[in-house]
Design an enzyme around this catalytic site. Structure first.
Site, mmCIF file in Angstrom:
data_model
loop_
_atom_site.group_PDB
_atom_site.id
_atom_site.type_symbol
_atom_site.label_atom_id
_atom_site.label_comp_id
_atom_site.label_asym_id
_atom_site.label_seq_id
_atom_site.Cartn_x
_atom_site.Cartn_y
_atom_site.Cartn_z
ATOM 1 N N CYS A 19 0.788 -1.257 0.041
ATOM 2 C CA CYS A 19 0.337 0.133 0.222
ATOM 3 C C CYS A 19 0.736 1.491 -0.025
ATOM 4 O O CYS A 19 1.266 1.669 -0.813
ATOM 5 C CB CYS A 19 -1.453 -0.294 1.313
ATOM 6 S SG CYS A 19 -2.586 1.194 1.112
ATOM 7 N N HIS A 79 -3.561 -4.813 0.366
ATOM 8 C CA HIS A 79 -2.553 -5.610 2.151
ATOM 9 C C HIS A 79 -3.040 -6.871 1.767
ATOM 10 O O HIS A 79 -3.708 -7.616 2.208
ATOM 11 C CB HIS A 79 -3.657 -5.086 3.184
ATOM 12 C CG HIS A 79 -3.390 -3.836 3.135
ATOM 13 N ND1 HIS A 79 -2.272 -3.090 3.949
ATOM 14 C CD2 HIS A 79 -3.900 -2.174 3.285
ATOM 15 C CE1 HIS A 79 -1.976 -1.292 4.697
ATOM 16 N NE2 HIS A 79 -3.092 -1.613 3.092
ATOM 17 N N GLU A 118 -0.834 -9.396 3.154
ATOM 18 C CA GLU A 118 -0.362 -9.527 4.325
ATOM 19 C C GLU A 118 -1.937 -10.137 4.970
ATOM 20 O O GLU A 118 -2.033 -11.140 5.595
ATOM 21 C CB GLU A 118 -0.266 -8.717 5.272
ATOM 22 C CG GLU A 118 -1.572 -7.288 5.771
ATOM 23 C CD GLU A 118 -0.461 -6.233 5.195
ATOM 24 O OE1 GLU A 118 -0.014 -6.636 4.173
ATOM 25 O OE2 GLU A 118 -1.006 -5.229 5.351
#
Ligand code: GLN
Length: 547
Positions: A382, A510, A512
């Site tokens: 990001c 994102h 993750e």
């Protein structure tokens, strides 16, 4: 009909309730029991989206775009499910909803009170999740510690659920800490007794007590807790600190947690196979060659700010049989340094994670330059992608007046700019571009290779207001900034990469949040894959940095 397991915490905060709840989910799922999870947060914010990471840690984003507590990340990773906005409830949400109903006239003539109006609103949220998810078991974690003033409406609501859902369909688990006294070398049970007394005072008798401790818990202590707290000895479950949180489901299962819940709630369970999880934990605990990664961010003093990033890196390192050695580097500190090599010399890979605001930005830009010039694998998440674009453009345009309009309102080259649909938004709460959006991968790129898909759509979770400015696409593309992922209408750049680097990828989303211990996210997996064999001349353990 769903059954409910309510988990409260006692003695101290950060006792590991979230991991205990996530682990119970893992255990139940392994027995073929479907679960959904809910976290109750007593604060008055509607959601944590407007809170500083220093206050709250990471904001976890669900696929449907809710900004939630980081415990939801643990639930998703441990249980391997995707949760929704129904899984995080705050006092702020409950009160705004009750007050909106009052203004509408829904309670006409009534005096609005915590009991029953607020507690009914809370219980409706439990029941709504049960109806929508149709899960066999709804696991509900009450945030905070028993005894906190602001948690009382939630505790009263869960007390009432025993009657609402039926006595045999509700289980109360209390997680406490047994502190260790060095002088007498013993674990103490008194705080647990007090905390259980506090629970009983408000009408909740726990069925199970999970005792956290840094030392082994002798049998006579379990007897004592069982006697004083009126809980069967088999339901006093020791949970001694382990080296990795992923071991907790195995420890709880070994202590009989799975059977206990199945028996008490008369659930129909199939077997209980944690072998895949066990293999993962065994591999995680084995020593491996290290892979040195530097994470350069704004909030590194509090590791919880990047909780999912750290976990995703761990999952990827495990995939490659490496031990993750993560160095947290404060971006602000790099800003002031002429030579950042002393801080990054050891890095085989560099991550610049998400963030907001000006502080540390120039340090991150220097970091991206270092990665590009030294050909160190780089993963930009990001803000990390935006920084990568700014750095690349500063080199192309040979100007320092290249920036995101988030940090400089009027640069000569605004390569990152506010998204058009964000331009007229003044309110801060839940107004970013949030949650899953589709992204089309461009064949032949590092990103497409990672996802192993050809022009196929991926879905990833977002949380941002700014984007790659299309006015600069062509100029930067010509110099080697490859566009590797675009929104389906090709209006937004979702992933880009630097051609002349072994692996330098930035994504506007994102990834993750989507990583699992047994299934690393493709971008993290390939980032570590590229980093693991990078040789750094003169590498030595990175210098510990202080502020
Ligand atoms: N501040 C940037 C934006 O709003 C990046 C956000 C992030 O990293 N999550 O676009």
């Amino acid at each position: 009909m769903s059954k409910y397991v309510f988990v409260t915490g006692g003695v101290v905060s950060s006792v590991g309730k979230g991991i205990a709840v996530a682990s119970i989910g893992t255990i139940l799922k392994s027995r073929g029991i479907s679960v959904s999870v809910q976290k109750l947060d007593p604060y008055l914010n509607v959601d944590p989206g407007t809170m500083s990471p220093y206050q709250h840690g990471e904001v976890f984003v669900t696929q449907d775009g809710a900004e939630t507590d980081l415990d939801l990340g643990n639930y998703e990773r441990f249980i391997d499910i995707s949760l929704t906005q129904d899984s995080n409830i705050t006092s702020g949400q409950i009160y705004s909803s009750v007050i909106a109903k009052e203004r509408r006239g829904d309670f006409l003539g009534g005096t609005i009170q915590v009991v029953p109006h607020v507690t009914n609103e809370i219980k409706n949220r439990f029941k709504r999740l049960a109806e929508k998810s149709k899960a066999d078991v709804i696991l509900i974690e009450v945030g905070g510690t028993v005894g906190d003033i602001e948690g009382l409406p939630f505790l009263e609501a869960i007390r009432q659920m025993r009657k609402d859902a039926g006595r045999d369909n509700v289980l109360y688990i209390h997680v406490t800490l047994l502190p260790y006294l060095g002088s007498t070398q013993e674990l103490k049970t008194k705080p647990t007794q007090h905390s259980v007394n506090e629970l009983r005072r408000i009408g909740i008798q726990p069925d199970v007590i999970i005792c956290r401790s840094d030392y082994p818990i002798a049998d006579n202590l379990r007897d004592k807790i069982s006697l004083f707290c009126d809980v069967d000895k088999e339901a006093v479950i020791p949970l001694v600190t382990v080296s990795t949180v992923y071991e907790v489901p195995l420890v709880l299962e070994e202590q009989g947690m799975g059977n206990l819940i199945v028996d008490r709630l008369s659930l129909t369970a199939k077997g209980g196979d944690l072998s895949e999880w066990r293999n993962m934990v065994t591999r995680l605990k084995e020593p491996h060659k290290p892979v040195n990664i530097c994470l350069v961010g704004k909030y590194v003093e509090l590791e919880d700010s990047y909780y999912s990033v750290r976990e995703a890196l761990k999952h990827a390192a495990l995939f490659h049989d490496r031990d993750l050695k993560l160095t947290w580097v404060p971006a602000e500190q790099l800003e002031k340094m002429d030579d950042i090599d002393s801080c990054l010399r050891n890095a085989q890979g560099i991550v610049v994670p998400g963030g907001f605001g000006n502080r540390g930005i120039e340090g991150m830009i220097k970091t991206a330059r270092y990665a590009r010039e030294h050909k160190i694998p780089y993963l930009g998440l990001c803000l990390g992608m935006q920084v990568m674009v700014i750095e690349f453009a500063r080199d192309v345009f040979k100007s320092v007046s290249v920036n995101s309009t988030e940090f400089d309102p009027d640069p000569t080259y605004p390569v990152i700019d506010l998204m058009p649909d964000q331009k007229n938004i003044a309110s801060k709460g839940h107004t970013m571009r949030l949650g899953n959006y589709p992204c089309k991968l461009i064949p032949g790129t590092m990103a497409a290779k990672a996802y192993q898909q050809e022009i196929v759509m991926i879905q990833e979770r977002h949380r941002h207001r700014f984007e790659y400015n299309n006015d600069f696409r062509q100029a930067l593309q010509e110099k080697g900034l490859v566009l590797s992922g675009l929104s389906p209408d090709e209006r937004l750049v979702e992933i880009c990469e630097v051609k002349d680097n072994p692996w330098m990828v930035g994504c506007q989303f994102h990834p993750e949040f989507g990583s699992r211990p047994n299934r690393p996210h493709p971008l993290f997996r390939d980032f570590i894959g590229a980093a693991k064999d990078i040789l750094r001349e003169g590498a030595q353990p990175a210098l510990p940095l202080t502020n």
